[in-house]
Design an enzyme around this catalytic site. Structure first.
Site, PDB file in Angstrom:
ATOM      1  N   CYS A   6       0.834  -1.203   0.000  1.00  0.00           N
ATOM      2  CA  CYS A   6       0.000   0.000   0.000  1.00  0.00           C
ATOM      3  C   CYS A   6       0.868   1.252   0.000  1.00  0.00           C
ATOM      4  CB  CYS A   6      -0.934   0.011   1.208  1.00  0.00           C
ATOM      5  SG  CYS A   6      -2.297  -1.154   1.026  1.00  0.00           S
ATOM      6  N   CYS A  15      13.620  11.993 -11.225  1.00  0.00           N
ATOM      7  CA  CYS A  15      12.356  11.309 -10.953  1.00  0.00           C
ATOM      8  C   CYS A  15      12.235  11.179  -9.440  1.00  0.00           C
ATOM      9  CB  CYS A  15      12.292   9.952 -11.660  1.00  0.00           C
ATOM     10  SG  CYS A  15      13.544   8.782 -11.091  1.00  0.00           S
TER      11      CYS A  15
END
Ligand code: ZN
Length: 425
Positions: free
Chosen positions: A196, A383
């Protein structure tokens, strides 16, 4: 417990008035012992509803502390509990909800060496964990000790619930119920299923799935209704659709089958190929809590970086990378270069560096035109952590950008070294 007190009758009268529960049922709840493994997104609604329902003894097993990013879904906790052990914070909250409750704190990592002892005094085990080694570990121990294992899991916008209990009957078929291994004989390949933390989760999902688990616990204790033994209930929040899948006991199951080969807990980290606790996430939790406690004060610069500002032991690729410190100095000097952020827009919204142009790696082919004419200039791509940007820089060089480089460590390192306290995600 012989009789309910007047106070208890008043507190539980909405239960007692249900003929299926009654005073006898309420006494069963008060005499029951439930172990909740994991005091997180699922553990929150599970334990809140079980405590409110009058389950007399609740054990909570978790090793974590409350951190700010827990509060998006872990409704058991509040801002004032940041940094506290989850099990002790839970204990205070749940006993405030119901003073009848006896809460047993198990601040521990559940593993093969302690699980058998941990579960032995409980009637029902609820699995609210988020990792595969613990799920197999809890499953095996529950099968071996004939305890019902009320299972739930969540991911992104979806969740699922079932009850694993090979010692009980599937109410639909009369057969033995399946266990977790009957459903998933093999763990997924390490890294193939994002957690998650990596994949995200809609917070309210926890409320639905955890409440379904708590409902099953109460049904099992009261022995009412039709438990979800042999049925896997999946729920998609975006479709608002529940689906039921029949799942069967496997006679060849290594733990609950006819000739079991697993007769005691095994090494689950080795079996699954992943650690129970991600050391990186523990460190991150600690930092999150420190930052929240420090308020707006700037976070101190981390000491675990080398003289270039790279993590200790980083394998530096000088032909391909620049450090965040170099990028910072280029920006400060007003040096002319093309600065690209190749993450997704939702990541950009979490945190970004001023002056970087957002071109997601996925769009590089369509958006190459925007970079036309800059082939001879210096290009820096960043990134999140430095993987995608390296790929982006390689693609740019193939297109003739001779001086395309990737910012080592991505914005996570930038937010550690250059902009300490900036979001980590
Ligand atoms: Zn099985």
């Amino acid at each position: 417990m012989s009789q309910l007190t007047n106070e208890q009758i008043n507190r539980y009268k909405r239960h007692i008035i249900l003929p299926e529960v009654g005073a006898e049922g309420q006494k069963k709840l008060l005499n029951s012992k439930v172990l909740c493994i994991g005091a997180g997104g699922l553990g929150s609604p599970i334990s809140l509803y079980l405590a409110a329902a009058g389950v007399g003894t609740i054990g909570m097993a978790d090793v974590d502390v409350v951190s700010p990013s827990n509060l998006q879904r872990q409704v058991l906790f509040g801002y004032s509990m940041l940094g506290q052990d989850k099990v002790s914070a839970a204990s205070k909250r749940l006993k405030d909800l119901n003073p009848d409750l006896k809460l047993i704190e198990h601040k521990m990592v559940v593993n093969s060496s302690n699980v058998m002892d941990l579960i032995k005094d409980y009637d029902v085990i609820v699995d609210g964990t988020d990792n595969f080694p613990t799920r197999y570990c809890v499953n095996d121990a529950c099968v071996l000790q004939k305890k019902p294992n009320v299972y739930g899991s969540i991911f992104r916008f979806e969740g699922m619930v079932t009850v694993f209990a090979p010692h009980l009957k599937n109410p639909d078929t009369g057969d033995k119920g399946p266990c977790y291994r009957c459903l998933y004989p093999e763990p997924p390949d390490p890294g193939s299923v994002p957690s998650c933390a990596e994949g995200g989760v809609l917070g309210v999902i926890c409320g639905t799935i955890g409440s379904l688990q708590a409902t099953e616990v109460v049904k099992l204790i009261l022995n009412i209704g039709r438990p979800v033994i042999g049925r896997l209930i999946t729920w998609s929040s975006l479709d608002q659709e529940f689906r039921t899948f029949k799942i069967r006991h496997d006679p060849a199951c290594p733990v609950c089958g006819d000739q079991p080969t697993i007769t005691k807990p095994i090494d689950y980290e080795q079996f699954c190929g992943v650690p129970i606790l991600d050391p990186k996430s523990l460190e991150e939790t600690k930092r999150e809590v420190e930052r929240a406690k420090a308020g707006s004060a700037p976070a101190p610069r981390p000491k675990d970086l080398d003289e270039r500002g790279l993590p200790m032991g980083y394998s530096w690729k000088p032909d391909w990378e620049v450090t965040p410190r170099e990028v910072k100095s280029m920006l400060d000097k007003g040096e002319k270069f093309v600065f690209i952020d190749c993450r997704l827009p939702n990541e950009y919204q979490i945190t970004n560096i001023e002056g970087a142009k957002l071109i997601p790696l996925q769009q590089i082919a369509q958006r190459m035109g925007e970079l036309k004419g800059h082939e001879n200039e210096k290009v820096v791509v960043h990134c999140r952590s430095g993987q995608r940007s390296l790929q982006f820089a390689q693609l740019l060089r193939q297109q003739g950008f001779k001086d395309a480089k990737s910012m080592a460590g991505g914005i996570l390192l930038w937010n550690k070294d250059i902009n300490p306290g900036g979001p980590q995600y």
